[in-house]
Design a protein around this motif. Sequence first.
Motif, PDB file in Angstrom:
ATOM      1  N   ARG A 179       0.846  -1.196   0.000  1.00 33.03           N
ATOM      2  CA  ARG A 179       0.000   0.000   0.000  1.00 33.03           C
ATOM      3  C   ARG A 179       0.875   1.236   0.000  1.00 33.03           C
ATOM      4  O   ARG A 179       1.719   1.421   0.874  1.00 33.03           O
ATOM      5  CB  ARG A 179      -0.912   0.002   1.217  1.00 33.03           C
ATOM      6  N   TYR A 180       0.691   2.070  -1.025  1.00 32.34           N
ATOM      7  CA  TYR A 180       1.385   3.347  -1.105  1.00 32.34           C
ATOM      8  C   TYR A 180       0.451   4.410  -0.530  1.00 32.34           C
ATOM      9  O   TYR A 180      -0.619   4.675  -1.092  1.00 32.34           O
ATOM     10  CB  TYR A 180       1.731   3.678  -2.555  1.00 32.34           C
ATOM     11  N   GLU A 181       0.854   4.999   0.571  1.00 34.97           N
ATOM     12  CA  GLU A 181       0.038   6.042   1.194  1.00 34.97           C
ATOM     13  C   GLU A 181       0.498   7.392   0.654  1.00 34.97           C
ATOM     14  O   GLU A 181       1.641   7.817   0.866  1.00 34.97           O
ATOM     15  CB  GLU A 181       0.185   5.985   2.716  1.00 34.97           C
ATOM     16  N   VAL A 182      -0.399   8.055  -0.068  1.00 36.04           N
ATOM     17  CA  VAL A 182      -0.077   9.308  -0.760  1.00 36.04           C
ATOM     18  C   VAL A 182      -0.621  10.492   0.029  1.00 36.04           C
ATOM     19  O   VAL A 182      -1.774  10.488   0.472  1.00 36.04           O
ATOM     20  CB  VAL A 182      -0.669   9.303  -2.186  1.00 36.04           C
ATOM     21  N   GLY A 183       0.213  11.520   0.204  1.00 30.37           N
ATOM     22  CA  GLY A 183      -0.191  12.703   0.950  1.00 30.37           C
ATOM     23  C   GLY A 183      -0.896  13.729   0.087  1.00 30.37           C
ATOM     24  O   GLY A 183      -1.118  13.530  -1.124  1.00 30.37           O
ATOM     25  N   SER A 184      -1.229  14.845   0.686  1.00 27.73           N
ATOM     26  CA  SER A 184      -1.974  15.894  -0.013  1.00 27.73           C
ATOM     27  C   SER A 184      -1.152  16.578  -1.101  1.00 27.73           C
ATOM     28  O   SER A 184      -1.697  17.322  -1.916  1.00 27.73           O
ATOM     29  CB  SER A 184      -2.468  16.943   0.989  1.00 27.73           C
ATOM     30  N   ASP A 185       0.157  16.315  -1.125  1.00 28.92           N
ATOM     31  CA  ASP A 185       0.994  16.880  -2.189  1.00 28.92           C
ATOM     32  C   ASP A 185       1.130  15.926  -3.380  1.00 28.92           C
ATOM     33  O   ASP A 185       1.854  16.213  -4.333  1.00 28.92           O
ATOM     34  CB  ASP A 185       2.387  17.220  -1.647  1.00 28.92           C
ATOM     35  N   GLY A 186       0.404  14.815  -3.325  1.00 30.93           N
ATOM     36  CA  GLY A 186       0.435  13.862  -4.441  1.00 30.93           C
ATOM     37  C   GLY A 186       1.659  12.963  -4.444  1.00 30.93           C
ATOM     38  O   GLY A 186       1.913  12.264  -5.427  1.00 30.93           O
ATOM     39  N   LYS A 187       2.415  12.945  -3.329  1.00 34.69           N
ATOM     40  CA  LYS A 187       3.619  12.123  -3.258  1.00 34.69           C
ATOM     41  C   LYS A 187       3.496  11.056  -2.164  1.00 34.69           C
ATOM     42  O   LYS A 187       2.793  11.257  -1.163  1.00 34.69           O
ATOM     43  CB  LYS A 187       4.846  12.995  -2.992  1.00 34.69           C
ATOM     44  N   VAL A 188       4.187   9.958  -2.368  1.00 36.49           N
ATOM     45  CA  VAL A 188       4.150   8.845  -1.412  1.00 36.49           C
ATOM     46  C   VAL A 188       4.826   9.277  -0.113  1.00 36.49           C
ATOM     47  O   VAL A 188       5.978   9.714  -0.104  1.00 36.49           O
ATOM     48  CB  VAL A 188       4.864   7.605  -1.989  1.00 36.49           C
TER      49      VAL A 188
END
Length: 205
Positions: A179-188
């Motif tokens: 699972r890649y958890e992506v933040g609000s900046d669109g990055k992992v």
Amino acid sequence: MIRFAAASALALLTLSACDSPEEPAAPATPPRTADAAPAPTAPPVADNVLTAQGLGPARIGMTVADLTAVWGADANPGAVGGADPETCDQYHPANAPAGVTVMTQNGVLTRITLMRDAAIRTDRGFGLGDTALAVKEAYGGAIVAQPHKYEAAPAEDLFAWSSGGSTAYVTDPAARGVRYEVGSDGKVKMIHAGDPSIQLVEGCA
């Protein structure tokens, strides 16, 4: 007399030829067959590469005792990783790579997480800071995207199940995924690998 001598000589030659041993027959040459192609083998995975099955000697499904033998005990035993550590616990083993935490449930390793300063990458070559777009392009249709529970888009969770996965909540304990958890900046910002516990947003909470 001459005829008799010639006849006798011919008879002796004939007898001599009959008494001489025969030359052994040349061994039969076996029919030529096509060489069997070697069975394909999966390329070995380096110890510093995270897969759905684990990271180096730490393998999903191994006991806490075996995990401690390869990575050491909790580096910060005073920290609380879960309300009931015997049931679920999260911690950084003393000898694990930097930025790597583990989740154990009922005495078994169920999840490995990359966070903060982890330099480890997945078997697809992704690490912290890579874009969600790059991950999606690499996995194609194998990615299951879900909205992030606490952050607004473009934050999201990207699931890549290698076995037993689905678009719904996965409960099969034999399932394995990343699972890649992506933040609000669109990055992992975090990567979780293991069994269905990779779906737990709050960890052991």
